[in-house]
Design a protein around this motif. Sequence first.
Motif, PDB file in Angstrom:
ATOM      1  N   ALA A  20       8.082 -10.594   4.306  1.00 27.41           N
ATOM      2  CA  ALA A  20       7.997  -9.129   4.435  1.00 27.41           C
ATOM      3  C   ALA A  20       8.078  -8.455   3.066  1.00 27.41           C
ATOM      4  CB  ALA A  20       9.110  -8.619   5.353  1.00 27.41           C
ATOM      5  N   GLN A  21       8.937  -8.950   2.193  1.00 26.78           N
ATOM      6  CA  GLN A  21       9.062  -8.376   0.848  1.00 26.78           C
ATOM      7  C   GLN A  21       7.767  -8.543   0.064  1.00 26.78           C
ATOM      8  OE1 GLN A  21      11.458  -6.575  -0.317  1.00 26.78           O
ATOM      9  NE2 GLN A  21      10.861  -6.438  -2.456  1.00 26.78           N
ATOM     10  N   MET A  22       7.151  -9.721   0.147  1.00 26.47           N
ATOM     11  CA  MET A  22       5.904  -9.941  -0.579  1.00 26.47           C
ATOM     12  C   MET A  22       4.787  -9.064  -0.016  1.00 26.47           C
ATOM     13  SD  MET A  22       6.506 -11.890  -3.104  1.00 26.47           S
ATOM     14  CE  MET A  22       8.000 -10.915  -3.156  1.00 26.47           C
ATOM     15  N   ARG A  23       4.770  -8.874   1.305  1.00 24.43           N
ATOM     16  CA  ARG A  23       3.789  -7.948   1.891  1.00 24.43           C
ATOM     17  C   ARG A  23       4.006  -6.547   1.338  1.00 24.43           C
ATOM     18  NH1 ARG A  23       5.531  -9.529   7.164  1.00 24.43           N
ATOM     19  NH2 ARG A  23       4.376 -11.324   7.911  1.00 24.43           N
ATOM     20  N   HIS A  24       5.271  -6.157   1.263  1.00 25.09           N
ATOM     21  CA  HIS A  24       5.611  -4.815   0.785  1.00 25.09           C
ATOM     22  C   HIS A  24       5.126  -4.598  -0.657  1.00 25.09           C
ATOM     23  CE1 HIS A  24       7.828  -1.102   0.316  1.00 25.09           C
ATOM     24  NE2 HIS A  24       8.529  -1.607  -0.680  1.00 25.09           N
ATOM     25  N   VAL A  25       5.394  -5.557  -1.544  1.00 26.37           N
ATOM     26  CA  VAL A  25       4.974  -5.355  -2.930  1.00 26.37           C
ATOM     27  C   VAL A  25       3.448  -5.380  -3.052  1.00 26.37           C
ATOM     28  CG1 VAL A  25       7.155  -6.138  -3.939  1.00 26.37           C
ATOM     29  CG2 VAL A  25       5.302  -7.774  -3.648  1.00 26.37           C
ATOM     30  N   LEU A  26       2.774  -6.151  -2.204  1.00 27.03           N
ATOM     31  CA  LEU A  26       1.311  -6.112  -2.213  1.00 27.03           C
ATOM     32  C   LEU A  26       0.819  -4.743  -1.739  1.00 27.03           C
ATOM     33  CD1 LEU A  26      -1.517  -7.223  -2.525  1.00 27.03           C
ATOM     34  CD2 LEU A  26      -1.230  -8.436  -0.349  1.00 27.03           C
ATOM     35  N   ARG A  27       1.395  -4.236  -0.676  1.00 31.98           N
ATOM     36  CA  ARG A  27       1.004  -2.909  -0.167  1.00 31.98           C
ATOM     37  C   ARG A  27       1.221  -1.826  -1.223  1.00 31.98           C
ATOM     38  NH1 ARG A  27       0.387  -1.898   5.310  1.00 31.98           N
ATOM     39  NH2 ARG A  27       1.045   0.239   4.903  1.00 31.98           N
ATOM     40  N   LEU A  28       2.283  -1.954  -1.999  1.00 31.48           N
ATOM     41  CA  LEU A  28       2.584  -0.948  -3.026  1.00 31.48           C
ATOM     42  C   LEU A  28       1.485  -0.831  -4.072  1.00 31.48           C
ATOM     43  CD1 LEU A  28       6.409  -1.352  -3.652  1.00 31.48           C
ATOM     44  CD2 LEU A  28       5.230   0.599  -2.621  1.00 31.48           C
ATOM     45  N   THR A  29       0.738  -1.901  -4.295  1.00 33.26           N
ATOM     46  CA  THR A  29      -0.340  -1.816  -5.283  1.00 33.26           C
ATOM     47  C   THR A  29      -1.406  -0.815  -4.856  1.00 33.26           C
ATOM     48  OG1 THR A  29      -1.638  -3.658  -4.364  1.00 33.26           O
ATOM     49  CG2 THR A  29       0.027  -4.201  -6.042  1.00 33.26           C
ATOM     50  N   ALA A  30      -1.442  -0.490  -3.577  1.00 30.58           N
ATOM     51  CA  ALA A  30      -2.425   0.466  -3.056  1.00 30.58           C
ATOM     52  C   ALA A  30      -1.874   1.886  -2.965  1.00 30.58           C
ATOM     53  CB  ALA A  30      -2.888   0.021  -1.670  1.00 30.58           C
ATOM     54  N   PRO A 169       7.487   1.087 -11.335  1.00 31.06           N
ATOM     55  CA  PRO A 169       7.287   2.534 -11.232  1.00 31.06           C
ATOM     56  C   PRO A 169       6.591   2.951  -9.921  1.00 31.06           C
ATOM     57  CG  PRO A 169       6.820   1.824 -13.462  1.00 31.06           C
ATOM     58  CD  PRO A 169       7.004   0.574 -12.631  1.00 31.06           C
ATOM     59  N   LEU A 170       5.648   2.129  -9.430  1.00 29.62           N
ATOM     60  CA  LEU A 170       5.022   2.412  -8.132  1.00 29.62           C
ATOM     61  C   LEU A 170       6.058   2.340  -7.012  1.00 29.62           C
ATOM     62  CD1 LEU A 170       1.595   0.550  -8.255  1.00 29.62           C
ATOM     63  CD2 LEU A 170       1.938   2.985  -7.813  1.00 29.62           C
ATOM     64  N   ALA A 174       7.054   5.331  -4.531  1.00 33.45           N
ATOM     65  CA  ALA A 174       6.849   5.188  -3.087  1.00 33.45           C
ATOM     66  C   ALA A 174       8.160   5.305  -2.315  1.00 33.45           C
ATOM     67  CB  ALA A 174       6.178   3.848  -2.786  1.00 33.45           C
ATOM     68  N   GLU A 175       9.247   4.830  -2.909  1.00 32.15           N
ATOM     69  CA  GLU A 175      10.532   4.816  -2.212  1.00 32.15           C
ATOM     70  C   GLU A 175      11.447   5.958  -2.611  1.00 32.15           C
ATOM     71  OE1 GLU A 175      12.147   0.869  -2.616  1.00 32.15           O
ATOM     72  OE2 GLU A 175      10.428  -0.013  -1.590  1.00 32.15           O
ATOM     73  N   MET A 183      13.738   3.976 -16.109  1.00 28.09           N
ATOM     74  CA  MET A 183      12.741   3.817 -15.037  1.00 28.09           C
ATOM     75  C   MET A 183      12.283   5.186 -14.568  1.00 28.09           C
ATOM     76  SD  MET A 183      10.902   2.001 -12.906  1.00 28.09           S
ATOM     77  CE  MET A 183      11.599   0.394 -13.151  1.00 28.09           C
ATOM     78  N   LYS A 184      11.012   5.453 -14.782  1.00 25.75           N
ATOM     79  CA  LYS A 184      10.425   6.705 -14.325  1.00 25.75           C
ATOM     80  C   LYS A 184       9.456   6.391 -13.192  1.00 25.75           C
ATOM     81  CE  LYS A 184       7.795  10.697 -15.729  1.00 25.75           C
ATOM     82  NZ  LYS A 184       7.132  11.429 -16.778  1.00 25.75           N
ATOM     83  N   PRO A 185       9.644   7.003 -12.015  1.00 25.37           N
ATOM     84  CA  PRO A 185       8.683   6.778 -10.930  1.00 25.37           C
ATOM     85  C   PRO A 185       7.267   7.156 -11.374  1.00 25.37           C
ATOM     86  CG  PRO A 185      10.638   7.857 -10.095  1.00 25.37           C
ATOM     87  CD  PRO A 185      10.746   7.863 -11.600  1.00 25.37           C
TER      88      PRO A 185
END
Length: 195
Positions: A20-30, A169-170, A174-175, A183-185
Motif C-alpha cells: 500500500a505504501q509503494m502504491r501511495h508513493v507511485l500515485r503521488l508522482t501524478a 515535497p509532493l 498532497a498530505e 522541507m517545503k511542500p
Amino acid sequence: MPGTVRPITDERDGLMAYLAQMRHVLRLTAWGLTDEQARATPSASSLSVGGIIKHVATAERIWNERVRDVPQTYRREDYAANFRLAHDETLQDALDLYDTVATETEAAIAEVEDLGQPVPVPRDSPWFPQDVEAWSVRWVLLHLIQETARHAGHADIVRESIDGATAFPLMAAAEGWPETPWMKPWSPPVEAERP
C-alpha cells in the motif's frame, strides 16, 4: 498516508502495508498533473507517469489472477499499450483502475489461508525461470512490492523532468504537511508574467 509504513502486526499485515505504501508513493508522482502532463515522456525513457501507473495496475491484476488461479484477462498483444496512457484515457482513469486493482488484491490475499500457497510460475514470458514450478503467495507479494517500488522510482524521474517536483515535497503538498526550514511542500511553478 505518512512517509513511512505504520507499525505492522504480522507478516501478512506487513506485506500488505508495504505494498500500500509503494502504491501511495507511485500515485503521488501524478499529484497535480494534467492528463497531458501524465502522458508526457520528457526523460530519456519512453515512460510517462500515467503509463507507469496503468502498467503497474495491470501487472498487479495479472498476479491477482495467478494467485486466484483464474483465467487470465490480459492479452500479450496489449503489452506495449499498457505502458501508455492513450489519448482516450485520462489520468483519473488510470488512478481509478489502480484503486480497483488494490481492492482486488486485498480481497485475493484475504482469501489465502497460507502465504506459502503455491502460485504456478507462468511460462508465457522469457524472464520467468524454466526450472521453478511454483512460487508462494508470499513471493508474489514481495514481487509486487519490488515492481511497484521500481516503477515508482521511474515515475519520480519522469515527474521531476516534467516540472521539477520531487517525492517528499509532493508528499508534503498532497498530505498537507507544514512547511519546515528543510522541507517545503511542492507548489506548481509560477509562470513568468508577460509584459
